[in-house]
Enzyme design. Sequence first.
Site, PDB file in Angstrom:
ATOM      1  CD  GLU A  57       2.177  -1.004  -2.845  1.00 31.79           C
ATOM      2  OE1 GLU A  57       3.329  -1.494  -2.843  1.00 31.79           O
ATOM      3  OE2 GLU A  57       1.190  -1.606  -3.298  1.00 31.79           O
TER       4      GLU A  57
ATOM      5  CE  LYS B 231       0.070  -3.321  -6.629  1.00 33.81           C
ATOM      6  NZ  LYS B 231       0.637  -3.531  -5.265  1.00 33.81           N
TER       7      LYS B 231
ATOM      8  CB  CYS C 297       4.173  -2.426  -5.692  1.00 29.69           C
ATOM      9  SG  CYS C 297       5.363  -3.485  -4.815  1.00 29.69           S
TER      10      CYS C 297
END
Lengths: 303, 303
Positions: free
Chosen positions: A50, A123, A160
């Site tokens: 990331e 995300k 994440c």
Amino acid sequence: MANKKNNSRKYTIGLIQIALEKDPEKNLKKAVSWVEKASRKGAKVICLPELFISQYFCQEEDIKFFELAETIPGPSTKAMSKIAAKNKVVIIVPVFEKRAKGVYHNTAVVINSDGKITGMYRKMHIPDDPHYYEKFYFTPGDLGFQSFKTNHGNIGTLICWDQWYPEGARLTALSGADVIFYPTAIGWHPAEKKEHGKAQFESWQTVQRGHSIANGVYVAAANRVGLEKQTEGSAGIEFWGSSFISDPQGVIIAQASKDKEEIILAEVDPLRIEYIRTNWPFLRDRRIDAYSGIEKRFLDGDK
Amino acid sequence: MANKKNNSRKYTIGLIQIALEKDPEKNLKKAVSWVEKASRKGAKVICLPELFISQYFCQEEDIKFFELAETIPGPSTKAMSKIAAKNKVVIIVPVFEKRAKGVYHNTAVVINSDGKITGMYRKMHIPDDPHYYEKFYFTPGDLGFQSFKTNHGNIGTLICWDQWYPEGARLTALSGADVIFYPTAIGWHPAEKKEHGKAQFESWQTVQRGHSIANGVYVAAANRVGLEKQTEGSAGIEFWGSSFISDPQGVIIAQASKDKEEIILAEVDPLRIEYIRTNWPFLRDRRIDAYSGIEKRFLDGDK
């Protein structure tokens, strides 16, 4: 049976675990060289950590870091498109995306083996914890959960903090992914590591192995390594590496170290997914008539 | 703060891991004596294994086994109500429920510490695997996912095959459970144990630890032990015991053996749940606007 043959091709995936420095140009150059290395080792789908273009700036809230954001296409995706086409590999390229003035995302771009962008994921779950101040920087994603058909296989991407959400993994798997990639930046606060470090790491890996098991998919998490301090005097974050790949039964089939730069590889076998899903037919028995409430914050009607 | 005090009372839970024989009367008598033993050890909420009144008859499809079904209230719940009131404990009583002629459920009845029935849960996800032919016997539950306010704490119940479904754990946690109990009957096919046994057991425990982590709740699974053969000549199922309790971070805090009858105990601490959920605020960031699709079988629109 023709379809079965097409969907049953095995392919090798590679995760790149590296340390990053402050200079984006150096990081991009470094990432390109590691992608080429992974390709030489046989990886056909390659995932970077990331926000690999920079150190993990979200340790602080400072508008100067918006300068790190880039458009799509932009420097990162252009460099990676070239290398994808040259090596005929699929690359998952995490980007601090500048979408418009004041609208930024934490994004993963999927570049196909011909160098063209197949799609992207923004995300969806954005954290805000001490020194992970992502809500300051990233607008929550608006593209939903999805997977992408690439020349090497059907892959999904999450990022994440999404790792903690079974809904994200479920929807990505239901959209057809054989493997869910999680570009990641997670580590220990140095002061907490001794007391809580082991439990934190194990929770992180266990919940993701759970996604493999519940969905019958491969999971592949690519993390960075190294201690990064955004300001002098701060304790910083010690990124815990430990990139890993789990199989559709949740068995760890590749595991990186906690602190070294390295590439881990594993084979994704779509027939293994079918074998596991028919032996343990969880998807068959989902009670899709009874999951109403998932879209609520809490079910406290009678509390 | 009054509310906080009420909701923050710790309590000890106990799981009973036993072997069962064919005679329901003997099993009920045995279960009563183990519940009393758990109560003497300090357990305030006590959970028995799935279908504890009999051996695991679902190894075969035979209508004679419907004779084992009982009404609610019926022999099992009446005996357990008495013992609950006497010892002031909450008991989770798995019952092969006869609801009507031809309508049977795999049910968990929650009996409060005054001996009254607080509510019940009917198994929502019904398996059908070789020698786990539950679809023949059990109508899928129609009470949804829920938790129950008892005199000792807010508890949720799911049953065995539900263990593989993140949606069930999520909805039970969202309805307010501090702990999710899973009465269970799971084991190895003797012929498979050597090759697949370890991975099967680890998948089972890992996915449930994942529910603890994703939801910040305790998980408590009570399994039976022993080799049971429904017919001479069949290999039977070796129930793997290993009843366990995990904390809101997924850490195993109590773990039974694979083959012995025993009670395991652990303390449920509602303030620990609050501590974990505020440190790792997963529930805060759920994308409830974007989980549409969970109620679909598969998302194959463009495949």
